[in-house]
Motif scaffolding. Structure first.
Motif, PDB file in Angstrom:
ATOM      1  N   ASP A 161       0.842  -1.188   0.000  1.00 39.33           N
ATOM      2  CA  ASP A 161       0.000   0.000   0.000  1.00 39.33           C
ATOM      3  C   ASP A 161       0.886   1.250   0.000  1.00 39.33           C
ATOM      4  OD1 ASP A 161      -3.112   0.716   0.845  1.00 39.33           O
ATOM      5  OD2 ASP A 161      -1.658   2.211   1.521  1.00 39.33           O
ATOM      6  N   GLY A 162       0.596   2.180  -0.901  1.00 37.31           N
ATOM      7  CA  GLY A 162       1.422   3.385  -1.032  1.00 37.31           C
ATOM      8  C   GLY A 162       1.667   4.071   0.295  1.00 37.31           C
ATOM      9  N   ASP A 163       0.577   4.301   1.020  1.00 40.11           N
ATOM     10  CA  ASP A 163       0.660   4.935   2.338  1.00 40.11           C
ATOM     11  C   ASP A 163       1.618   4.169   3.259  1.00 40.11           C
ATOM     12  OD1 ASP A 163      -0.475   7.266   3.226  1.00 40.11           O
ATOM     13  OD2 ASP A 163      -2.506   6.468   3.389  1.00 40.11           O
ATOM     14  N   ASN A 164       1.503   2.851   3.265  1.00 37.88           N
ATOM     15  CA  ASN A 164       2.319   2.018   4.175  1.00 37.88           C
ATOM     16  C   ASN A 164       3.785   2.003   3.755  1.00 37.88           C
ATOM     17  OD1 ASN A 164      -0.114   1.519   5.304  1.00 37.88           O
ATOM     18  ND2 ASN A 164      -0.146  -0.688   4.927  1.00 37.88           N
ATOM     19  N   VAL A 165       4.021   1.849   2.452  1.00 34.42           N
ATOM     20  CA  VAL A 165       5.418   1.760   1.985  1.00 34.42           C
ATOM     21  C   VAL A 165       6.137   3.088   2.223  1.00 34.42           C
ATOM     22  CG1 VAL A 165       6.920   1.222   0.018  1.00 34.42           C
ATOM     23  CG2 VAL A 165       4.807  -0.061   0.343  1.00 34.42           C
ATOM     24  N   ARG A 166       5.365   4.187   2.213  1.00 36.36           N
ATOM     25  CA  ARG A 166       5.962   5.491   2.525  1.00 36.36           C
ATOM     26  C   ARG A 166       6.346   5.604   4.003  1.00 36.36           C
ATOM     27  NH1 ARG A 166       5.566   9.868  -0.915  1.00 36.36           N
ATOM     28  NH2 ARG A 166       4.624   9.486  -2.954  1.00 36.36           N
ATOM     29  N   HIS A 167       5.902   4.670   4.823  1.00 36.50           N
ATOM     30  CA  HIS A 167       6.344   4.658   6.232  1.00 36.50           C
ATOM     31  C   HIS A 167       7.747   4.059   6.379  1.00 36.50           C
ATOM     32  CE1 HIS A 167       2.168   5.523   7.263  1.00 36.50           C
ATOM     33  NE2 HIS A 167       2.547   5.714   8.502  1.00 36.50           N
ATOM     34  N   GLY A 168       8.223   3.366   5.350  1.00 37.30           N
ATOM     35  CA  GLY A 168       9.525   2.698   5.463  1.00 37.30           C
ATOM     36  C   GLY A 168      10.378   2.906   4.237  1.00 37.30           C
ATOM     37  N   LEU A 169      10.351   1.929   3.344  1.00 35.44           N
ATOM     38  CA  LEU A 169      11.188   1.964   2.129  1.00 35.44           C
ATOM     39  C   LEU A 169      11.188   3.325   1.423  1.00 35.44           C
ATOM     40  CD1 LEU A 169      12.839   0.344  -0.068  1.00 35.44           C
ATOM     41  CD2 LEU A 169      10.634  -0.202  -1.115  1.00 35.44           C
ATOM     42  N   ASN A 170      10.009   3.935   1.322  1.00 35.77           N
ATOM     43  CA  ASN A 170       9.884   5.173   0.535  1.00 35.77           C
ATOM     44  C   ASN A 170       9.706   6.416   1.399  1.00 35.77           C
ATOM     45  OD1 ASN A 170      10.220   3.626  -1.689  1.00 35.77           O
ATOM     46  ND2 ASN A 170       8.089   3.667  -2.361  1.00 35.77           N
ATOM     47  N   ARG A 171      10.192   6.341   2.620  1.00 35.31           N
ATOM     48  CA  ARG A 171      10.021   7.473   3.538  1.00 35.31           C
ATOM     49  C   ARG A 171      10.808   8.708   3.086  1.00 35.31           C
ATOM     50  NH1 ARG A 171      11.861   4.872   8.880  1.00 35.31           N
ATOM     51  NH2 ARG A 171      10.896   6.742   9.725  1.00 35.31           N
ATOM     52  N   ASP A 172      11.746   8.541   2.196  1.00 36.23           N
ATOM     53  CA  ASP A 172      12.551   9.676   1.714  1.00 36.23           C
ATOM     54  C   ASP A 172      11.866  10.434   0.577  1.00 36.23           C
ATOM     55  OD1 ASP A 172      12.907   7.260   0.239  1.00 36.23           O
ATOM     56  OD2 ASP A 172      14.640   8.120  -0.787  1.00 36.23           O
TER      57      ASP A 172
END
Ligand code: PPS
Ligand code: ADP
Length: 293
Positions: free
Chosen positions: A151-162
């Motif tokens: 989920d975009g929202d979830n992946v932005r919490h980790g891998l894509n937090r930058d």
């Protein structure tokens, strides 16, 4: 040494007559030049020196690409007398090698009795992507099928937090999730990617990563006014008030798919319920043979 009438192709530099003291004991050295305009300099006295103008020291020996900066590879080549390993350059990664394993995708699919694929759910914020992704995962689980949601929202919490929400960061967000989804599909899992992914080009690039048929694009066809009325996170309100800039659908674009596999429309009655929407996707997977090995 050169055969009469034979001309080396432009990416080869042909040289002969190196000293036998050369650690690589080369009779011929071919430099495979990746950047068309680059060249090599060769010194045959003392030690062998090979330099590509692009700064690298790659050569191809008997057709195998070799890196002269990699001491371990060179040592391996000279000590064992084996033909050096073929190395590749992908993007900015130089001197890398693909490793195969005897356990392959088909073996994993047989183990799971399903086929790996990517269900790519795209749509506006609030269109129901996450809800359908969960309903789908639940339905598959009940059938004994393994899925995993990116989920975009979830992946932005980790891998894509930058990453931010400017266009190039969204593109990178989608590229990374596309690559991860591909790995899940390779593992035999039914990967459900649910993210806004507003640009057609970015989605098409993810599609291109997978074998034909394995990328199943699902469009949440829900009008903006419906998403805005739902506004479960209050983000539309903030965007309308100018407190969030570049919000998809408000002051940032969303490009709906032109030719996707499944459209889930917001309608009163048929198809409005998330579990019914999930079943549309399950039926598609069943029909295409993804729910068996
Ligand atoms: N500017 C802006 N535009 C759109 N969405 C925003 C923005 N800022 C934060 N959010 C929240 O981030 C979620 C979308 O993340 P995604 O990774 O799916 O977006 S994208 O694919 O990179 O466009 C999105 O979640 P969903 O509502 O689940 O879509 C929002 O909660
Ligand atoms: N099919 C549907 N019909 C009505 N409401 C829905 C439906 N799907 C989701 N919702 C509601 O809409 C809101 C947004 O859903 P969500 O799945 O978070 O959307 P997205 O992931 O696209 O942002 C939530 O409050 C959810 O309960």
């Amino acid at each position: 040494m050169t055969a009469v009438g034979w001309k080396p192709p432009p990416w080869l530099v042909w040289s002969t007559g190196f000293e036998s003291s050369s650690s690589l004991k080369l009779g011929f050295v071919f430099s495979r030049l990746r950047n068309g305009g680059s060249a090599i300099t060769l010194k045959s006295r003392g030690s062998l020196r090979i330099k590509a103008l692009d700064g690298s020291r790659r050569v191809a020996v008997n057709g195998k690409v070799e890196d002269l900066n990699d001491k371990s590879t060179n040592r391996h080549a000279s000590n064992s007398g084996k033909i050096p390993t073929r190395l590749s350059t992908v993007g900015n990664s130089r001197n890398i090698k693909w490793h195969e394993c005897s356990v392959g995708k088909v073996d994993r699919q047989n183990l799971l009795n399903q086929k790996g694929c990517v269900i790519w759910i795209t749509g506006l914020s609030g269109s129901g992507k996450s809800t359908v992704a969960c309903a789908l995962s639940q339905s598959l689980y009940q059938r004994g099928k393994l899925s995993y949601i990116l989920d975009g929202d979830n992946v932005r919490h980790g891998l894509n937090r930058d990453l931010t929400f400017k266009a190039e960061d969204r593109a990178e967000n989608i590229r990374r999730i596309g690559e991860v989804a591909k790995l899940f599909a390779e593992s035999g899992v039914i990967c459900i990617a649910s993210l806004i992914s507003p640009y057609r080009r970015d989605r098409d690039m993810c599609r291109a990563l997978l074998p034909d048929g394995d990328f199943i694009e699902v469009f949440m066809d829900v009008p903006l006014h419906v998403c805005e009325a739902r506004d479960p996170k209050g983000l539309y309100k903030l965007a309308r008030a100018g407190k969030i800039k570049g919000f998809t659908g408000i002051d940032d674009p969303y490009e709906p798919p032109l030719n996707c596999e499944i459209v889930l429309q917001h309608k009163r009655g048929y198809g409005a319920c998330p579990s019914e929407m999930a079943e549309v996707v399950v039926s598609y997977l069943e029909g295409k043979g993804y729910l068996q090995a």
